[in-house]
Design an enzyme around this catalytic site. Structure first.
Site, PDB file in Angstrom:
ATOM      1  N   GLU A 223       0.835  -1.123  -0.007  1.00 43.49           N
ATOM      2  CA  GLU A 223      -0.154   0.026  -0.134  1.00 43.49           C
ATOM      3  C   GLU A 223       0.893   1.299   0.039  1.00 43.49           C
ATOM      4  O   GLU A 223       0.629   2.241   0.772  1.00 43.49           O
ATOM      5  CB  GLU A 223      -0.948  -0.037   1.221  1.00 43.49           C
ATOM      6  CG  GLU A 223      -1.849  -1.194   1.208  1.00 43.49           C
ATOM      7  CD  GLU A 223      -2.855  -1.310   2.464  1.00 43.49           C
ATOM      8  OE1 GLU A 223      -2.580  -0.443   3.396  1.00 43.49           O
ATOM      9  OE2 GLU A 223      -3.990  -2.164   2.474  1.00 43.49           O
TER      10      GLU A 223
ATOM     11  N   GLU B 125      -6.013 -11.119  -1.555  1.00 44.25           N
ATOM     12  CA  GLU B 125      -6.853 -11.005  -0.349  1.00 44.25           C
ATOM     13  C   GLU B 125      -8.352 -11.110  -0.869  1.00 44.25           C
ATOM     14  O   GLU B 125      -9.169 -10.290  -0.299  1.00 44.25           O
ATOM     15  CB  GLU B 125      -6.395  -9.653   0.256  1.00 44.25           C
ATOM     16  CG  GLU B 125      -4.898  -9.648   0.611  1.00 44.25           C
ATOM     17  CD  GLU B 125      -4.591  -8.374   1.353  1.00 44.25           C
ATOM     18  OE1 GLU B 125      -5.388  -7.490   2.004  1.00 44.25           O
ATOM     19  OE2 GLU B 125      -3.344  -7.983   1.532  1.00 44.25           O
TER      20      GLU B 125
HETATM   21  C1  XIL Z   1      -6.205  -7.074   7.935  1.00 44.56           C
HETATM   22  C2  XIL Z   1      -6.523  -8.425   9.063  1.00 44.56           C
HETATM   23  O1  XIL Z   1      -7.367  -9.366   8.303  1.00 44.56           O
HETATM   24  C3  XIL Z   1      -7.236  -8.093  10.325  1.00 44.56           C
HETATM   25  O2  XIL Z   1      -7.352  -9.102  11.156  1.00 44.56           O
HETATM   26  C4  XIL Z   1      -6.464  -6.977  10.887  1.00 44.56           C
HETATM   27  O3  XIL Z   1      -7.172  -6.420  12.096  1.00 44.56           O
HETATM   28  C5  XIL Z   1      -5.936  -5.797   9.725  1.00 44.56           C
HETATM   29  O4  XIL Z   1      -5.477  -6.137   8.630  1.00 44.56           O
HETATM   30  N1  XIL Z   1      -4.812  -5.295   3.517  1.00 44.56           N
HETATM   31  C6  XIL Z   1      -4.023  -6.048   4.096  1.00 44.56           C
HETATM   32  C7  XIL Z   1      -4.161  -6.927   4.947  1.00 44.56           C
HETATM   33  O5  XIL Z   1      -2.890  -6.050   3.350  1.00 44.56           O
HETATM   34  O6  XIL Z   1      -3.136  -7.181   5.760  1.00 44.56           O
HETATM   35  C8  XIL Z   1      -5.414  -6.622   6.018  1.00 44.56           C
HETATM   36  O7  XIL Z   1      -5.667  -7.685   6.788  1.00 44.56           O
HETATM   37  C9  XIL Z   1      -6.305  -6.195   5.202  1.00 44.56           C
HETATM   38  C10 XIL Z   1      -6.337  -5.103   4.438  1.00 44.56           C
END
Ligand code: XIL
Length: 356
Positions: free
Chosen positions: A153, A258
């Protein structure tokens, strides 16, 4: 009558047959399918989840355990125990183990960005910390972690560099530095840049500029990760396809790192529960059906571009595991809260099997 019974039998049979289908067996050749796993899963407490993960997937990602804060909570302290178990879980099952993530503005202790006098740390201090962190964490899992989200990011919605504490303290070349250190720490690991909203042209243009800059500097980068936190209607399938093609044109691998489909709106605190949490008592059949359709559309795009897409990872196993609940009832994944496959699971299988 007999034909009715036969027809019913067929439906039952096909439902049962789906139970035996493993996603990893129906994915296009060369495309791995994975899931982000949590602590209860990699330490084995959640046995029902472990069974599904073991059967269905050939890749895992760490939902939180490899992030800066949990693994490196203080300057002089690393906490490797949970991360070690995560890696071992994948190694034991011969899965592709992914590392997520080394350099991010989130889930990183405030100490990382502070100088000795309480002022923001200077460039040299930050670079030294970044290098030490990358060396220690990547070095520990050398040969066992297949690929790493080196930087997460870094790009703003308008395509400019995000004004993160890393960027503020080091400058725009912090991304290049992170990739340089990662290459040095484990020359055998694949290195990725990971971000969200890459279906939006301005942001995607910024990411493409960034990866081209890395390549111009002769740094190793293997792939671009699209987080793919999507919704029912957005981004449109056409936008997903267009983004995929443009990202692939950089010559890098394209991954969906994701994936989930958020069924709830972003609402302000204190919003009417009927709007904020409309499916508190279950998901209506028509929405269930739309979710299945959406997943089918998405997987048809992945299948169509199977030469470009090397990995698809769900951000969580079942609806109950998802980060998208946050006190509400969301239904973003392929398994329900009872760990039963949803219609969306069958839809994905059908989309992958159909020759189109
Ligand atoms: C999220 C997790 O799923 C949660 O458990 C945590 O509280 C916050 O992070 N983008 C990303 C991930 O790259 O690492 C994030 O994961 C979601 C958004």
């Amino acid at each position: 009558m007999r034909s009715l019974i036969a027809a019913a039998g067929l439906v039952l049979l096909s439902a049962a047959a789906y139970q035996d289908v493993a996603l990893k067996d129906v994915m296009p050749k060369g495309m791995v399918v994975g899931v982000a796993i949590n602590q209860r899963q990699f330490d084995g407490t959640d046995a029902a989840a472990v069974d599904i993960i073991t059967k269905q997937f050939n890749q895992i990602s760490p939902e939180n355990v490899l992030k800066f804060q949990p693994i490196h909570p203080a300057a002089d302290r690393y906490a490797f125990e949970a991360a070690d178990r995560y890696v071992q879980f994948g190694v034991d099952r011969k899965m592709q183990v992914i590392g997520h993530t080394l350099v991010w503005h989130s889930q990183t202790g405030a100490w990382v960005f502070q100088g000795a006098d309480g002022k923001p740390a200077d460039r040299e201090t930050l670079l030294a910390r970044m290098r030490e962190h990358i060396n220690t964490v990547m070095g520990r899992y050398k040969g066992r972690i297949h690929g790493w989200d080196v930087v997460n990011e870094a790009i703003e919605e308008d395509g400019s560099m995000r004004k993160s504490p890393w960027q503020a303290g080091i400058g725009d070349d912090y991304v290049a530095k992170a990739f340089e250190f990662a290459r040095e720490a484990d020359p055998g690991a694949e290195l990725y840049y990971n971000d969200f909203n890459l279906e939006k042209p301005a942001k995607r243009a910024g990411v493409i500029r960034l990866v081209k800059d890395l390549r111009a500097r002769k740094l190793r980068i293997d792939g671009i990760g699209n987080q793919a936190h999507w919704r029912l209607e957005t981004p449109a399938i056409g936008e997903i396809g267009a983004a995929l093609e443009e990202l692939h044109a950089t010559g890098l691998k394209v991954m969906y790192t994701e994936l989930d489909i958020n069924l709830l709106q972003n609402t302000p605190r204190g919003a009417d529960p009927a709007v904020a949490n409309p499916y508190a008592n279950g998901l209506p059949d028509d929405v269930q059906e739309r979710l299945a359709q959406r997943y089918a559309d998405v997987f048809r795009v992945f299948r169509k571009h199977r030469k470009a897409v090397t990995r698809v990872t769900f951000w969580g196993l079942s609806d109950g595991d998802s980060w998208l609940n946050r006190g509400r009832m969301n239904y973003p994944l392929l398994w329900d809260r009872q760990r039963q496959p949803k219609p969306a699971f069958n839809a994905v299988v059908d989309a992958l099997r159909s020759g189109k």
